[in-house]
Write a protein that holds these residues in place. Structure first.
Motif, short mmCIF file in Angstrom:
data_model
loop_
_atom_site.label_atom_id
_atom_site.label_comp_id
_atom_site.label_asym_id
_atom_site.label_seq_id
_atom_site.Cartn_x
_atom_site.Cartn_y
_atom_site.Cartn_z
N GLY A 57 33.40 46.16 31.65
CA GLY A 57 33.36 44.79 32.16
C GLY A 57 33.29 43.76 31.06
O GLY A 57 33.92 42.70 31.14
N LEU A 58 32.52 44.06 30.01
CA LEU A 58 32.45 43.14 28.87
C LEU A 58 33.81 43.03 28.16
O LEU A 58 34.19 41.95 27.70
N LEU A 59 34.53 44.15 28.09
CA LEU A 59 35.87 44.11 27.50
C LEU A 59 36.78 43.17 28.29
O LEU A 59 37.46 42.31 27.70
N ALA A 60 36.77 43.31 29.61
CA ALA A 60 37.62 42.45 30.44
C ALA A 60 37.20 40.99 30.33
O ALA A 60 38.06 40.10 30.26
N MET A 61 35.90 40.74 30.28
CA MET A 61 35.42 39.37 30.19
C MET A 61 35.91 38.70 28.90
O MET A 61 36.36 37.55 28.92
N ASN A 62 35.84 39.42 27.79
CA ASN A 62 36.29 38.85 26.51
C ASN A 62 37.80 38.60 26.51
O ASN A 62 38.26 37.58 25.99
N VAL A 63 38.56 39.53 27.09
CA VAL A 63 40.01 39.34 27.15
C VAL A 63 40.36 38.13 28.01
O VAL A 63 41.22 37.32 27.65
N VAL A 64 39.68 37.99 29.15
CA VAL A 64 39.95 36.86 30.04
C VAL A 64 39.58 35.55 29.38
O VAL A 64 40.33 34.56 29.46
N THR A 200 43.82 46.16 32.29
CA THR A 200 44.94 45.83 33.18
C THR A 200 44.55 44.74 34.17
O THR A 200 45.35 43.85 34.48
N ILE A 201 43.31 44.79 34.68
CA ILE A 201 42.83 43.73 35.57
C ILE A 201 42.83 42.38 34.85
O ILE A 201 43.28 41.36 35.38
N ALA A 202 42.30 42.37 33.61
CA ALA A 202 42.24 41.12 32.85
C ALA A 202 43.65 40.58 32.58
O ALA A 202 43.89 39.37 32.66
N THR A 203 44.59 41.47 32.29
CA THR A 203 45.97 41.03 32.06
C THR A 203 46.57 40.41 33.30
O THR A 203 47.24 39.36 33.24
N ASN A 204 46.35 41.02 34.45
CA ASN A 204 46.86 40.47 35.70
C ASN A 204 46.21 39.13 36.03
O ASN A 204 46.87 38.22 36.56
N LEU A 205 44.92 39.00 35.74
CA LEU A 205 44.25 37.72 35.99
C LEU A 205 44.83 36.61 35.12
O LEU A 205 45.04 35.48 35.57
N TYR A 266 51.44 38.81 43.71
CA TYR A 266 51.51 40.15 43.12
C TYR A 266 50.35 40.40 42.17
O TYR A 266 49.72 41.47 42.20
N CYS A 267 50.04 39.43 41.34
CA CYS A 267 48.94 39.59 40.38
C CYS A 267 47.61 39.77 41.09
O CYS A 267 46.79 40.62 40.71
N LEU A 268 47.36 38.99 42.15
CA LEU A 268 46.09 39.09 42.88
C LEU A 268 45.97 40.42 43.61
O LEU A 268 44.89 41.05 43.62
N VAL A 269 47.05 40.88 44.23
CA VAL A 269 47.00 42.16 44.95
C VAL A 269 46.75 43.30 43.96
O VAL A 269 45.94 44.20 44.24
N CYS A 270 47.41 43.28 42.82
CA CYS A 270 47.20 44.33 41.82
C CYS A 270 45.76 44.33 41.32
O CYS A 270 45.17 45.40 41.12
N CYS A 271 45.19 43.15 41.14
CA CYS A 271 43.79 43.08 40.69
C CYS A 271 42.85 43.73 41.70
O CYS A 271 41.91 44.45 41.33
N VAL A 273 43.53 46.14 43.91
CA VAL A 273 43.71 47.60 43.93
C VAL A 273 43.10 48.22 42.67
O VAL A 273 42.42 49.25 42.74
N LEU A 274 43.32 47.60 41.53
CA LEU A 274 42.78 48.13 40.28
C LEU A 274 41.25 48.09 40.27
O LEU A 274 40.60 48.99 39.71
N TYR A 275 40.67 47.07 40.89
CA TYR A 275 39.20 46.99 40.93
C TYR A 275 38.62 48.15 41.74
O TYR A 275 37.60 48.74 41.35
N VAL A 276 39.25 48.48 42.87
CA VAL A 276 38.78 49.62 43.67
C VAL A 276 38.89 50.92 42.86
O VAL A 276 38.00 51.77 42.89
N MET A 277 39.99 51.07 42.12
CA MET A 277 40.12 52.26 41.28
C MET A 277 39.02 52.30 40.22
O MET A 277 38.48 53.38 39.91
N TRP A 278 38.69 51.14 39.66
CA TRP A 278 37.62 51.09 38.66
C TRP A 278 36.28 51.49 39.26
O TRP A 278 35.51 52.21 38.64
#
Length: 563
Positions: A57-64, A200-205, A266-271, A273-278
């Motif tokens: 989560g910290l990784l995604a936060m920094n990328v975002v 991948t979530i951060a990239t889609n966001l 598309y970006c929101l839907v992918c986010c 689905v990816l969050y559930v996988m996470w």
């Protein structure tokens, strides 16, 4: 980040079926260096899972934050940070995500005991279908962008061709990954998988954030084309690029503007689905949590819901076409806004009343609440509540502006009624859908109404007589009428309401997606708050409202199936 294996794997134990419970002796328990001294294996596994989620989560936060800083700098200081710089950063992130997805497909998921469990609630067919639909539109969007930039290559950067090219590859790979692996509960390489998913979530966001900021330009062009050209003339080199008077260039230009909203969806839907996988990484599902059969969507048992919903869709399509024709003219008439708001003022109370009746029926039912842990359902609730804030927020800003100016004017009073009704409809529908998602499913073959059990034998006899007469058409009709008449009145009403709301949300999704933006184009709120302020409000609220309608369709279909 190492994983500890309890027993030697066998070559036939990797399961892709949710119905076959896994042998817990083959589970890879997580291990993290901070908790290596825990005496209990289960306690160390739980602590390692929390630590892995924290660090990913910290990784995604920094990328975002890094990407948001780039995009914000591009908006406020176009000299230091250009759009090309943002595209380069996002291209690097896309390439990193591509490497991880390919590694997951060819390496992680193929390891022994990698996927011992599959979440039956995750990756519903409607949301995977949305990924394919919006992904296809996004690919076509990138093709149009490449064609348009190629025609104007003399005044455009080569990055404007490279960025959509990488985007096509990224969309194709990600769509394939989500279609085939959205239900996985991965049991190996936990932390590396979490970091890959969060990246991948951060990239889609960030892609969604960039699409939203660029979408403002399209709304601006449609509303104040001449003003925008004067404002940006000389300060943006792309304004010097004029599409030549050729058919192919016009097709690329119009197609790009038409398909642009699908990219944000598309970006929101992918986010999601990816969050559930996470959340499902390292998750072990108990055998009694796995449904042996899954309810299927059947149209039988509904009559009035499809009729009313289809009427709403047809009328809404006519209103939308009238709106588009009038608004795109040089001098749009206020009459078209009256028609548009009147349609909503009639439809929104019907949807609200239906949702309230459905909630009351849920309260009267004897079904128990499903309190089992379900990451998919928890995410659905969060997305419904969060996305609804977009429309609710815009409505409250609109109410303040309209009341403070002249609420007695016809158009202002219609807009005021529209905003109030929209708030109530969002709240009532959320309560109905969330309550329905938490109801236990009726086991297959068991009906709440005992009348169906009593009449089953009589129905079989009638079916035999129909077969003897050879009247196939009449058999289908009798079967449909029988199914409808033998549903309990509560289930029947719930299905009618759910189906009606599904169709209504579809048309309410289509209209703003394809360019119906009266909150920006009528000019009332814009003159009150100022151009820039109201533009920011609409810019962030409108995409959330579109996503809310689309996500509500999935939730309502779930309520319909489980009714």
């Amino acid at each position: 980040m190492a994983d500890k294996k309890v027993s030697r794997p066998c070559p036939h134990c990797r399961s892709k079926s949710a119905s076959a419970p896994a042998d817990t002796s083959k589970v890879h328990y997580e291990k993290f260096w901070l908790y290596r001294h825990c005496s209990s294996l289960q306690q160390r596994d739980r602590q390692a899972q929390k630590a892995g989620q924290l660090f990913s989560g910290l990784l995604a936060m920094n990328v975002v934050f890094l990407g948001s800083a780039f995009i914000s700098s591009m908006i406020f200081n176009k000299v230091a940070i250009t759009l090309a710089d943002v595209w380069i950063l996002l291209s690097i992130l896309k390439v990193l995500c591509l490497f991880w997805i390919i590694y997951y497909l060819l390496g992680t998921s193929r390891q022994p005991h990698a996927v011992l469990y599959r979440d039956s609630h995750a990756g519903a067919i409607w949301i995977r279908g949305s990924v394919l639909l919006f992904g296809s539109c996004s690919i076509l969007l990138n093709v149009f962008q490449i064609g348009y930039s190629t025609i104007l290559i003399h005044c455009k950067s080569r990055v404007e061709i490279l960025f959509p090219s990488i985007g096509i590859l990224f969309i194709c790979t990600q769509a394939y990954f989500l279609w085939n692996h959205s239900k996985d509960c991965i049991q190996v390489q936990h932390n590396f998988t979490r970091c890959g998913l969060m990246l991948t979530i951060a990239t889609n966001l960030l892609l969604w954030l960039l699409a939203v900021t660029n979408d403002t330009l399209h709304v601006e062009i449609e509303s104040q084309l001449r003003e925008v050209e004067r404002r940006f003339a000389g300060s943006n080199e792309t304004t010097l690029c004029i599409c030549p008077n050729t058919t192919i260039c016009k097709v690329f230009q119009k197609g790009y503007i038409l398909l642009y909203p699908f990219n944000t969806e598309y970006c929101l839907v992918c986010c999601s689905v990816l969050y559930v996988m996470w959340k499902n990484v390292g998750r072990r599902i108990s055998p009694h949590h796995i449904p042996h059969t899954k309810p299927k969507f059947k149209l039988q048992g509904v009559v009035f819901g499809p009729l009313l919903g289809t009427s709403a869709v047809i009328i809404g399509a006519c209103v939308f076409m009238m709106y588009q024709i009038q608004v795109t003219s040089l001098v749009p008439s206020s009459q078209v806004f009256v028609i548009y708001y009147s349609y909503y003022i009639v439809l929104l109370p019907l949807m609200s009343v239906g949702a309230v009746i459905g909630t009351i029926i849920h309260a009267l039912e004897k079904k128990e609440l499903d309190t089992l842990k379900n990451p998919t359902r928890s995410l659905d609730v969060v997305l419904l509540m969060g996305a609804a804030l977009g429309q609710i927020g815009m409505s409250y800003f609109s109410i303040v502006a309209l009341v403070a100016t002249d609420p007695r004017d016809l158009l202002n009073s219609l807009a005021l009624s529209y905003s109030v009704l929209l708030i109530f409809q969002n709240i009532s529908q959320n309560v109905f859908v969330i309550d329905g998602l938490h109801r236990r499913r009726t086991p297959p073959g068991k009906e709440e109404d005992t009348k169906e059990e009593q009449n089953r034998e009589g129905y079989s006899q009638r079916r035999v007589s129909v077969l003897e007469l050879g009247q196939e058409i009449r058999k289908v009709s009798l079967s449909y009428i029988h199914t409808y008449s033998h549903l309990s009145w509560r289930r029947r009403v719930l299905r009618e309401i759910s189906f009606f709301l599904v169709l209504c949300n579809i048309i309410l999704w289509v209209m703003p997606t394809f360019g119906a933006h009266p909150l920006f184009e009528n000019g009332m709120e814009r003159s009150f708050y100022g151009y820039s302020t109201w533009f920011v409000i609409v810019n962030f609220g409108l995409p959330l409202g579109v996503f809310y309608r689309m996500h509500s369709v999935g939730g309502l279909l779930e309520v319909y199936v489980t009714a």
